[in-house]
Scaffold this motif. Structure first.
Motif, PDB file in Angstrom:
ATOM      1  N   LEU A  69      36.054 -15.784  12.152  1.00 18.12           N
ATOM      2  CA  LEU A  69      34.820 -15.598  12.726  1.00 18.12           C
ATOM      3  C   LEU A  69      33.546 -14.111  12.630  1.00 18.12           C
ATOM      4  O   LEU A  69      32.510 -14.408  13.817  1.00 18.12           O
ATOM      5  CB  LEU A  69      34.835 -16.423  14.551  1.00 18.12           C
ATOM      6  CG  LEU A  69      34.186 -16.443  15.265  1.00 18.12           C
ATOM      7  CD1 LEU A  69      33.147 -17.539  14.884  1.00 18.12           C
ATOM      8  CD2 LEU A  69      33.935 -17.072  16.810  1.00 18.12           C
TER       9      LEU A  69
ATOM     10  N   LEU B 285      29.895 -14.224  11.714  1.00 21.64           N
ATOM     11  CA  LEU B 285      28.705 -13.832  12.724  1.00 21.64           C
ATOM     12  C   LEU B 285      28.504 -12.578  12.683  1.00 21.64           C
ATOM     13  O   LEU B 285      27.178 -12.187  12.770  1.00 21.64           O
ATOM     14  CB  LEU B 285      29.549 -13.920  14.409  1.00 21.64           C
ATOM     15  CG  LEU B 285      30.123 -15.947  14.538  1.00 21.64           C
ATOM     16  CD1 LEU B 285      30.132 -15.938  16.218  1.00 21.64           C
ATOM     17  CD2 LEU B 285      28.263 -16.614  14.164  1.00 21.64           C
TER      18      LEU B 285
ATOM     19  N   SER C 213      25.346 -12.202  10.845  1.00 19.10           N
ATOM     20  CA  SER C 213      23.962 -11.975  10.883  1.00 19.10           C
ATOM     21  C   SER C 213      23.628 -10.679  10.152  1.00 19.10           C
ATOM     22  O   SER C 213      22.752 -10.713  10.057  1.00 19.10           O
ATOM     23  CB  SER C 213      24.088 -11.724  12.250  1.00 19.10           C
ATOM     24  OG  SER C 213      25.003 -10.318  12.787  1.00 19.10           O
TER      25      SER C 213
END
Length: 144
Positions: free
Chosen positions: A25, A29, A33
């Protein structure tokens, strides 16, 4: 040894599986990003190699989403992440530090990569050994 016989894989603790989910994760993320923002809004004048590297990291971030759902099946992706960062840390960053050639660019990437040390404590290494080294190789051709 009979090639059709499967070697029993060692059990993996639930906390390790969930910790791997968390690492996947984070990869998806945090790295995703940053890299996807760069690719979408800053990539027009990049040299080819920078664009290539960022594209590969973006794909890694996308595939990491599968690791959140299937951490054991996506374990090779985590091993790849560990491998490339360890190679870079030991052969590039360490050598630069030892020879006095440390730069701001190296320091920036060092900060991005050093967190992989955590993965060394989370990856189920007995499982990795049993699954990828101790198990018989898949046959090169069908017999019969």
């Amino acid at each position: 040894m009979n090639p059709d016989r499967e070697i029993a894989l060692p059990p993996v603790a639930l906390w390790r599986i969930n910790a791997m989910r968390f690492l996947f994760l984070l990869m998806a993320l945090v790295m995703g990003s940053v890299v996807w923002t760069q690719l979408l809004f800053e990539s027009t004048d990049w040299p080819v190699m920078r664009g290539l590297a960022k594209s590969m990291l973006a794909a890694l971030a996308l595939l990491s989403l599968l690791g959140v759902r299937y951490p054991m099946q996506m374990l090779p992706l985590m091993l790849y992440e560990i491998a490339w960062k360890t190679v870079w840390l030991t052969l590039i960053a360490l050598r630069a530090w030892l020879t006095g050639h440390w730069t701001a660019d190296i320091e920036s990437l060092f900060v991005d990569c050093i967190g992989i040390v955590i993965a060394f404590f989370i990856v189920p290494w007995r499982y990795v050994w049993a699954c990828y080294f101790a198990r018989p190789m898949e046959p090169l051709r069908r017999v019969g």
